[in-house]
Design a protein around this motif. Structure first.
Motif, short mmCIF file in Angstrom:
data_model
loop_
_atom_site.label_atom_id
_atom_site.label_comp_id
_atom_site.label_asym_id
_atom_site.label_seq_id
_atom_site.Cartn_x
_atom_site.Cartn_y
_atom_site.Cartn_z
N THR A 85 0.82 -1.22 0.00
CA THR A 85 0.00 0.00 0.00
C THR A 85 0.85 1.26 0.00
O THR A 85 0.32 2.34 -0.22
CB THR A 85 -0.96 0.04 1.20
N MET A 86 2.15 1.13 0.23
CA MET A 86 3.00 2.32 0.18
C MET A 86 3.48 2.61 -1.25
O MET A 86 3.40 3.74 -1.71
CB MET A 86 4.21 2.15 1.10
N THR A 87 4.00 1.59 -1.93
CA THR A 87 4.56 1.83 -3.26
C THR A 87 3.59 1.47 -4.38
O THR A 87 3.69 2.01 -5.47
CB THR A 87 5.86 1.03 -3.46
N GLY A 88 2.66 0.57 -4.11
CA GLY A 88 1.72 0.13 -5.14
C GLY A 88 0.93 1.25 -5.79
O GLY A 88 0.84 1.33 -7.02
N PRO A 89 0.34 2.17 -5.00
CA PRO A 89 -0.39 3.28 -5.63
C PRO A 89 0.48 4.14 -6.54
O PRO A 89 0.02 4.61 -7.58
CB PRO A 89 -0.91 4.08 -4.43
N GLN A 90 1.74 4.33 -6.16
CA GLN A 90 2.63 5.13 -7.02
C GLN A 90 2.87 4.43 -8.35
O GLN A 90 2.95 5.07 -9.39
CB GLN A 90 3.95 5.40 -6.29
N VAL A 91 2.99 3.09 -8.31
CA VAL A 91 3.14 2.32 -9.55
C VAL A 91 1.89 2.46 -10.40
O VAL A 91 1.97 2.70 -11.61
CB VAL A 91 3.44 0.84 -9.23
N LEU A 92 0.71 2.34 -9.78
CA LEU A 92 -0.54 2.49 -10.53
C LEU A 92 -0.66 3.88 -11.14
O LEU A 92 -1.10 4.02 -12.29
CB LEU A 92 -1.74 2.21 -9.62
N LEU A 93 -0.27 4.91 -10.40
CA LEU A 93 -0.33 6.28 -10.93
C LEU A 93 0.64 6.47 -12.09
O LEU A 93 0.33 7.15 -13.06
CB LEU A 93 -0.04 7.29 -9.82
N GLN A 94 1.81 5.85 -12.00
CA GLN A 94 2.77 5.96 -13.10
C GLN A 94 2.24 5.25 -14.34
O GLN A 94 2.40 5.73 -15.46
CB GLN A 94 4.13 5.38 -12.69
N ILE A 95 1.59 4.10 -14.15
CA ILE A 95 0.98 3.40 -15.28
C ILE A 95 -0.09 4.28 -15.92
O ILE A 95 -0.17 4.40 -17.14
CB ILE A 95 0.40 2.04 -14.83
N ALA A 96 -0.93 4.91 -15.09
CA ALA A 96 -1.96 5.80 -15.61
C ALA A 96 -1.34 6.95 -16.39
O ALA A 96 -1.84 7.34 -17.45
CB ALA A 96 -2.83 6.34 -14.48
N SER A 97 -0.24 7.47 -15.90
CA SER A 97 0.45 8.56 -16.59
C SER A 97 1.07 8.08 -17.91
O SER A 97 0.94 8.73 -18.94
CB SER A 97 1.53 9.14 -15.68
N ASP A 98 1.73 6.92 -17.86
CA ASP A 98 2.38 6.39 -19.06
C ASP A 98 1.38 6.09 -20.17
O ASP A 98 1.66 6.30 -21.35
CB ASP A 98 3.15 5.10 -18.74
N TYR A 99 0.21 5.58 -19.79
CA TYR A 99 -0.78 5.22 -20.80
C TYR A 99 -1.87 6.27 -20.97
O TYR A 99 -2.88 6.02 -21.61
CB TYR A 99 -1.39 3.85 -20.46
N ARG A 100 -1.63 7.44 -20.38
CA ARG A 100 -2.54 8.59 -20.51
C ARG A 100 -4.00 8.21 -20.21
O ARG A 100 -4.89 8.48 -21.01
CB ARG A 100 -2.42 9.19 -21.91
N LEU A 107 -4.83 -8.37 -20.24
CA LEU A 107 -6.12 -7.80 -20.63
C LEU A 107 -6.19 -6.30 -20.33
O LEU A 107 -6.67 -5.52 -21.16
CB LEU A 107 -7.27 -8.53 -19.92
N LEU A 108 -5.71 -5.91 -19.16
CA LEU A 108 -5.70 -4.49 -18.82
C LEU A 108 -4.77 -3.69 -19.74
O LEU A 108 -5.07 -2.55 -20.09
CB LEU A 108 -5.29 -4.28 -17.36
N TYR A 109 -3.67 -4.30 -20.13
CA TYR A 109 -2.75 -3.63 -21.06
C TYR A 109 -3.46 -3.36 -22.38
O TYR A 109 -3.42 -2.23 -22.90
CB TYR A 109 -1.51 -4.50 -21.30
N PHE A 110 -4.13 -4.36 -22.92
CA PHE A 110 -4.83 -4.15 -24.19
C PHE A 110 -6.00 -3.19 -24.04
O PHE A 110 -6.28 -2.40 -24.95
CB PHE A 110 -5.27 -5.49 -24.81
N ALA A 111 -6.68 -3.23 -22.91
CA ALA A 111 -7.77 -2.26 -22.67
C ALA A 111 -7.21 -0.85 -22.61
O ALA A 111 -7.79 0.08 -23.19
CB ALA A 111 -8.50 -2.61 -21.37
N ALA A 112 -6.07 -0.67 -21.93
CA ALA A 112 -5.45 0.65 -21.86
C ALA A 112 -5.02 1.12 -23.25
O ALA A 112 -5.15 2.30 -23.58
CB ALA A 112 -4.26 0.63 -20.92
N MET A 113 -4.53 0.21 -24.06
CA MET A 113 -4.10 0.58 -25.41
C MET A 113 -5.30 1.01 -26.26
O MET A 113 -5.19 1.92 -27.08
CB MET A 113 -3.37 -0.59 -26.08
N LEU A 114 -6.44 0.37 -26.04
CA LEU A 114 -7.65 0.75 -26.79
C LEU A 114 -8.18 2.11 -26.33
O LEU A 114 -8.69 2.88 -27.14
CB LEU A 114 -8.74 -0.31 -26.62
N LEU A 115 -8.08 2.39 -25.03
CA LEU A 115 -8.60 3.64 -24.49
C LEU A 115 -7.67 4.82 -24.73
O LEU A 115 -8.12 5.96 -24.71
CB LEU A 115 -8.84 3.49 -22.98
#
Length: 148
Positions: free
Chosen positions: A2-17, A128-136
């Protein structure tokens, strides 16, 4: 988690816009990421024993390591210009590592099938989430054209 995981998720959101999930002035993205990571952590804690969690994480990290080393071997073999060629010893050690990882993963399949399948489901969800992010995600050309 719960300390580093959210930062990883936020970076993924940023990387995939992924709009609406990145960090904003209100910290909304941080709250979403923390809630998602906390839910994942609670699911682990409530659904398995410490031994089961350790086995699942061990298998998952073994697969990740094998994929990382195998992709390096493949990239070098394809003669990527930015990569230095591996020496014979480096290639041998890398191949032994990947082979050892495959043996451990196969042992996981036979000895702890529930953790093995949980690990494979984790990878399937990630794919699956990777391909969904690529579609979005908007393509870079579309976003550049819309700015002008």
């Amino acid at each position: 988690m719960t300390m580093t995981g959210p930062q990883v998720l936020l970076q993924i959101a940023s990387d995939y816009r992924l709009k609406g999930y990145e960090i904003d002035s209100k910290g909304t993205g941080t709250h979403y990421a923390l809630a998602i990571q906390t839910a994942i952590t609670l699911l682990f804690v409530w659904s398995a024993t410490i031994r089961g969690i350790a086995t699942f994480l061990g298998l998952t990290l073994t697969v990740c390591g094998a994929i990382a080393i195998a992709s390096l071997l493949i990239a070098v073999r394809r003669s990527r210009p930015r990569l230095l060629p591996l020496t014979a010893l480096e290639s041998l050690c890398s191949a032994i590592y990947v082979l050892g990882a495959v043996v451990l993963i196969a042992a996981g399949f036979w000895l702890v099938p529930s953790e093995f399948f949980a690990s494979m489901i984790t990878f399937a969800i990630g794919i699956l989430l990777y391909f969904a992010a690529m579609l979005l995600r908007k393509s870079p050309r579309e976003s550049a054209v819309s700015r002008h």
